[in-house]
Design a protein around this motif. Structure first.
Motif, PDB file in Angstrom:
ATOM      1  N   CYS A   1       0.868  -1.181   0.000  1.00 53.86           N
ATOM      2  CA  CYS A   1       0.000   0.000   0.000  1.00 53.86           C
ATOM      3  C   CYS A   1       0.907   1.233   0.000  1.00 53.86           C
ATOM      4  CB  CYS A   1      -0.901  -0.015   1.235  1.00 53.86           C
ATOM      5  SG  CYS A   1      -2.099   1.332   1.267  1.00 53.86           S
ATOM      6  N   CYS A   2       0.964   1.940  -1.137  1.00 62.19           N
ATOM      7  CA  CYS A   2       1.925   3.025  -1.336  1.00 62.19           C
ATOM      8  C   CYS A   2       1.223   4.359  -1.573  1.00 62.19           C
ATOM      9  CB  CYS A   2       2.826   2.722  -2.537  1.00 62.19           C
ATOM     10  SG  CYS A   2       3.782   1.193  -2.348  1.00 62.19           S
ATOM     11  N   ARG A   3       1.917   5.454  -1.229  1.00 65.10           N
ATOM     12  CA  ARG A   3       1.408   6.796  -1.485  1.00 65.10           C
ATOM     13  C   ARG A   3       1.469   7.083  -2.980  1.00 65.10           C
ATOM     14  NH1 ARG A   3      -1.658   7.624   2.291  1.00 65.10           N
ATOM     15  NH2 ARG A   3      -1.826   9.782   1.648  1.00 65.10           N
ATOM     16  N   THR A   4       0.473   7.816  -3.474  1.00 63.67           N
ATOM     17  CA  THR A   4       0.464   8.255  -4.872  1.00 63.67           C
ATOM     18  C   THR A   4       1.031   9.675  -4.948  1.00 63.67           C
ATOM     19  OG1 THR A   4      -1.775   9.157  -4.686  1.00 63.67           O
ATOM     20  CG2 THR A   4      -1.575   6.845  -5.333  1.00 63.67           C
ATOM     21  N   ALA A   5       1.250  10.147  -6.173  1.00 62.43           N
ATOM     22  CA  ALA A   5       1.848  11.472  -6.370  1.00 62.43           C
ATOM     23  C   ALA A   5       0.967  12.583  -5.809  1.00 62.43           C
ATOM     24  CB  ALA A   5       2.109  11.721  -7.858  1.00 62.43           C
TER      25      ALA A   5
END
Length: 457
Positions: free
Chosen positions: A441-445
């Motif tokens: 689960c990663c941060r988006t721009a």
């Protein structure tokens, strides 16, 4: 304070624990004739039966909900819920009994985020159990959910994108999943945030040597003489140079043990110490290459680090002066005690606390307005049943909470500084446990979150 201690002794020591072990500073010993355990109840300690974590996974919470106050805590553990229901976190950081969801094997395809959405997509499923055959309940490009056939994830790692590229627009989506790529190629993120089929890279074992970038003035950037470890002979790795290039380099040895802590803040340095070693391989026997108080390096005997964790200092204490340095390392402390930082920045020998494996879930502090600070229902993980951890709540209290999963690997870097966001992206996941297979689960721009293939640093 007296009332709290009295409450603990009255409720706990008669019955479930041997009263002979109740001396201050000693550990309690369980009475084998009674299966109850001595647990925190918010006031102190109380005899309670152990709790059981039921199989299954809690459904994902809807994090776009705006909460005016923290949700009600209607259960504390799975054992309080009927049948197969689990005690799950709600949208507003409360807890209630909920039916678990089924997670089928496989990976959801990457969504096409360049789609222009007029409105949020429909939620046609809530979990994999509502989908036929091997289909999974996957996110759509416009933030909805629908049953979708899983995609194949090929072995190997995607190369790290070179983020010094200036992007005029977002890169093209030339693939959606590894199954669309020929042979062993994988569908990887490009420098400008698109996707294309790319050969996976090899990551050899070992560690690259540290560069002395702060001691070198670079007139220009070094050349990129390798792209990844597969281009280097034998055991050499593709490492960064001091002037931000890359070249094949022999990995360095990292010996076991810890370097002693330096008292740099207590020493005035007229000049920087010498660099008498570069890494552990240059030091004899078990010695390690350690930093000195004046920012040099020298070969030093490692210190003993005892198992366990130091308790977190309570930083709301008002300090008139810095605390005393009563120890320098764990080896100076008796029995199992560790040399720990105190509230006022000193060090003293302290009994370690229990830290269970796992990570506490993130709180929705930005969505909740707290009228007062939350209660401290636990002090550390040792007061929590089974695998639960003592975690912070949204209103800065603490309570026993089931840990979340953190998968290995790193999230790709976002090109947030090169993209102008008209609005914040959606939160399509809360932690790695909500992502299929090896995805994280990663941060988006644009400061949202979504399940993304990991990268190798």
């Amino acid at each position: 304070m007296t009332a709290r201690v009295y409450c603990a002794v009255l409720l706990c020591l008669s019955g479930c624990w041997s009263s002979t072990e109740a001396a201050p500073g000693q550990n309690f010993t369980a009475n084998p004739a009674n299966k109850e355990r001595c647990c925190s109840n918010g006031c102190g300690l109380q005899c309670r039966p152990p709790v059981t974590a039921k199989p299954g996974v809690c459904p994902s919470t809807n994090y776009e909900v705006i909460c005016k106050r923290q949700g009600k805590v209607l259960c504390a553990a799975d054992s309080e819920c009927p049948k197969n229901q689990k005690c799950c976190i709600t949208e507003c950081d409360g807890r209630q009994c909920t039916a678990p969801v089924t997670v089928k094997p496989g990976v959801c395809p990457n969504t096409k985020y360049e789609v222009m959405c007029i409105k949020k997509g429909k939620v046609l499923c809530a979990g994999d159990s509502e989908c036929p055959k091997n289909q999974k309940c996957c996110s759509t490009a416009c933030g909805g959910r629908q049953c979708t056939a899983p995609v194949t994830v090929k072995p190997g790692e995607c190369p790290s994108p070179k983020y010094e590229v200036m992007c005029i627009m977002k890169g093209e989506e030339l693939c959606a999943a590894d199954s669309e790529c020929p042979k062993n190629q994988k569908c990887c993120i490009t420098e400008c945030g698109g996707r294309q089929c790319t050969a996976p890279v090899t990551v050899k074992p070992g560690v690259c040597p540290k560069t002395n970038g702060e001691l070198i003035r670079c007139s220009e950037k070094d050349e990129e003489l390798c792209a990844d470890d597969s281009e280097c002979p034998k055991n050499q790795k593709c490492c960064r140079t001091a002037c931000d290039g890359s070249r094949c380099t022999a990995p360095v040895t990292v010996k076991p043990g810890e370097c002693p802590k330096t008292n740099g803040e207590l020493i005035r340095c007229s000049e920087k110490d010498e660099e008498l070693c570069a890494d552990d391989s240059e030091c004899p026997n078990i010695q390690k290459c350690c930093r000195t108080a004046c920012d040099g390096r020298q070969c030093t005997a490692p210190v003993t680090v005892k198992p366990g964790e130091c308790p977190s200092p309570k930083y709301e204490v008002m300090c008139i002066m810095k605390g005393e340095e009563l120890c320098a390392a764990d080896s100076e402390c008796p029995k199992n005690q560790k040399c720990c930082i105190t509230e006022c920045g000193g060090r003293q020998c302290t009994a370690p606390v229990t830290v269970k494996p796992g990570v506490c879930p993130k709180t929705n502090g930005e969505l909740i307005r707290c009228s007062e600070k939350g209660e401290e229902l636990c002090a550390d993980d040792s007061e929590c049943p089974k695998n639960q951890k003592c975690c912070r709540t949204a209103c800065d209290g603490s309570r026993c909470t089931a840990p979340v999963t953190v998968k290995p690997g790193e999230c790709p870097k976002t090109n947030g500084e090169l993209i102008r966001c008209s609005k914040k992206d959606e939160e399509l996941c809360a932690d790695d446990s909500e992502c299929p297979n090896i995805q994280k689960c990663c941060r988006t721009a644009c400061s949202g979150s979504r399940c993304t293939a990991r990268v190798t640093g």
